[in-house]
Design a protein around this motif. Structure first.
Motif, PDB file in Angstrom:
ATOM      1  N   ALA A  68      70.915 -40.746 -37.888  1.00 25.67           N
ATOM      2  CA  ALA A  68      72.445 -40.250 -37.527  1.00 25.67           C
ATOM      3  C   ALA A  68      72.887 -40.752 -36.010  1.00 25.67           C
ATOM      4  O   ALA A  68      71.745 -41.230 -35.234  1.00 25.67           O
ATOM      5  N   ARG A  69      73.965 -40.995 -35.865  1.00 25.95           N
ATOM      6  CA  ARG A  69      74.561 -41.502 -34.580  1.00 25.95           C
ATOM      7  C   ARG A  69      76.038 -41.212 -34.489  1.00 25.95           C
ATOM      8  O   ARG A  69      76.794 -41.220 -35.309  1.00 25.95           O
ATOM      9  N   GLU A  70      76.296 -40.510 -33.278  1.00 24.76           N
ATOM     10  CA  GLU A  70      77.611 -40.201 -32.880  1.00 24.76           C
ATOM     11  C   GLU A  70      78.388 -41.535 -32.586  1.00 24.76           C
ATOM     12  O   GLU A  70      77.635 -42.145 -31.457  1.00 24.76           O
ATOM     13  N   HIS A  71      79.582 -41.760 -32.591  1.00 28.48           N
ATOM     14  CA  HIS A  71      80.285 -42.866 -32.311  1.00 28.48           C
ATOM     15  C   HIS A  71      81.815 -42.469 -32.256  1.00 28.48           C
ATOM     16  O   HIS A  71      82.605 -42.034 -33.428  1.00 28.48           O
ATOM     17  N   THR A  83      81.510 -49.748 -35.746  1.00 27.56           N
ATOM     18  CA  THR A  83      82.054 -49.936 -34.409  1.00 27.56           C
ATOM     19  C   THR A  83      83.163 -51.022 -34.264  1.00 27.56           C
ATOM     20  O   THR A  83      84.166 -50.941 -33.544  1.00 27.56           O
ATOM     21  N   GLY A  93      83.233 -39.986 -31.200  1.00 26.30           N
ATOM     22  CA  GLY A  93      83.519 -38.643 -31.527  1.00 26.30           C
ATOM     23  C   GLY A  93      83.381 -38.269 -32.956  1.00 26.30           C
ATOM     24  O   GLY A  93      83.704 -37.149 -33.309  1.00 26.30           O
ATOM     25  N   GLN A  94      82.594 -39.166 -33.663  1.00 29.89           N
ATOM     26  CA  GLN A  94      82.464 -38.796 -35.052  1.00 29.89           C
ATOM     27  C   GLN A  94      80.981 -39.216 -35.622  1.00 29.89           C
ATOM     28  O   GLN A  94      80.363 -40.265 -34.971  1.00 29.89           O
ATOM     29  N   MET A  95      80.251 -38.099 -36.349  1.00 28.16           N
ATOM     30  CA  MET A  95      78.742 -38.342 -36.439  1.00 28.16           C
ATOM     31  C   MET A  95      78.856 -39.044 -37.877  1.00 28.16           C
ATOM     32  O   MET A  95      79.383 -39.044 -38.742  1.00 28.16           O
ATOM     33  N   HIS A  96      77.960 -40.067 -37.648  1.00 30.91           N
ATOM     34  CA  HIS A  96      77.746 -41.255 -39.046  1.00 30.91           C
ATOM     35  C   HIS A  96      76.362 -41.071 -39.230  1.00 30.91           C
ATOM     36  O   HIS A  96      75.446 -41.047 -38.544  1.00 30.91           O
ATOM     37  N   THR A  97      76.118 -41.000 -40.544  1.00 28.27           N
ATOM     38  CA  THR A  97      74.639 -40.486 -41.139  1.00 28.27           C
ATOM     39  C   THR A  97      74.581 -41.806 -42.075  1.00 28.27           C
ATOM     40  O   THR A  97      75.204 -42.093 -43.018  1.00 28.27           O
TER      41      THR A  97
END
Length: 176
Positions: A117-120, A152, A122-126
């Motif tokens: 999981a990574r926030e980028h 990105t 303002g959105q969380m990406h799994t």
């Protein structure tokens, strides 16, 4: 993991770091002596100090933290055999055929089913680790770097983007 287990692991890693630092201070003769003590065999005479140091450090780490899994060991053996076969063919003056494609490993230590999981922005990406790549938003990618680029819109080192590698030291020019 309990705090006691975490503390024990941190202590073991600290001991390992000290042992490896001690190896780094030894000369070639002392490293050969450590090889004989630890591996109960004579070290190969052609090994340089640097290579001997690396091999001994690897053995210490494998003993403390666990060795390669069977699949990785087989892959490395296959790559070594292929390289030897190619060298022998080149020595005979023959061009060797192209090496068979080797499926990319998702990433060292990542097993299928692992969620990253990574926030980028303002959105969380799994991202889900698959046996043959990575899944993100109902698409499959062959590398984490491809996923990071899709998220990105710029080139990223995928393992670094997902926090699987240390961040580089910041230079005066900035960077990621």
């Amino acid at each position: 993991m309990s705090s006691a287990a975490g503390s024990a692991l941190a202590h073991a890693e600290s001991d390992l770091d000290r042992e490896i630092a001690t190896l780094g201070a030894l000369d070639l003769a002392a490293l050969r002596s450590r090889w004989r003590q630890g591996l109960r065999s004579a070290p190969p005479p052609q090994l340089s100090r640097a290579l001997l140091l690396r091999l001994l450090a690897y053995r210490l780490q494998a003993k403390a933290l666990g060795d390669l899994d069977r699949d990785t060991a087989r892959l490395l053996d296959r790559l070594a055999r292929e390289r030897l076969r190619r060298r022998a063919a080149e020595a005979r003056g023959k061009r060797s055929k192209a090496a068979p494609p080797i499926p990319p490993a998702p990433s060292p230590g990542l097993k299928p089913g692992t969620l990253l999981a990574r926030e980028h922005a303002g959105q969380m990406h799994t991202v889900t680790v698959l046996a043959d790549g990575f899944a993100w938003q109902d698409r499959t990618y062959t590398s984490l770097s491809e996923v990071a680029r899709a998220i990105t819109g710029t080139r990223w080192n995928g393992p670094r983007f997902f926090g699987l590698r240390d961040k580089p030291a910041m230079s005066s020019g900035g960077g990621r």
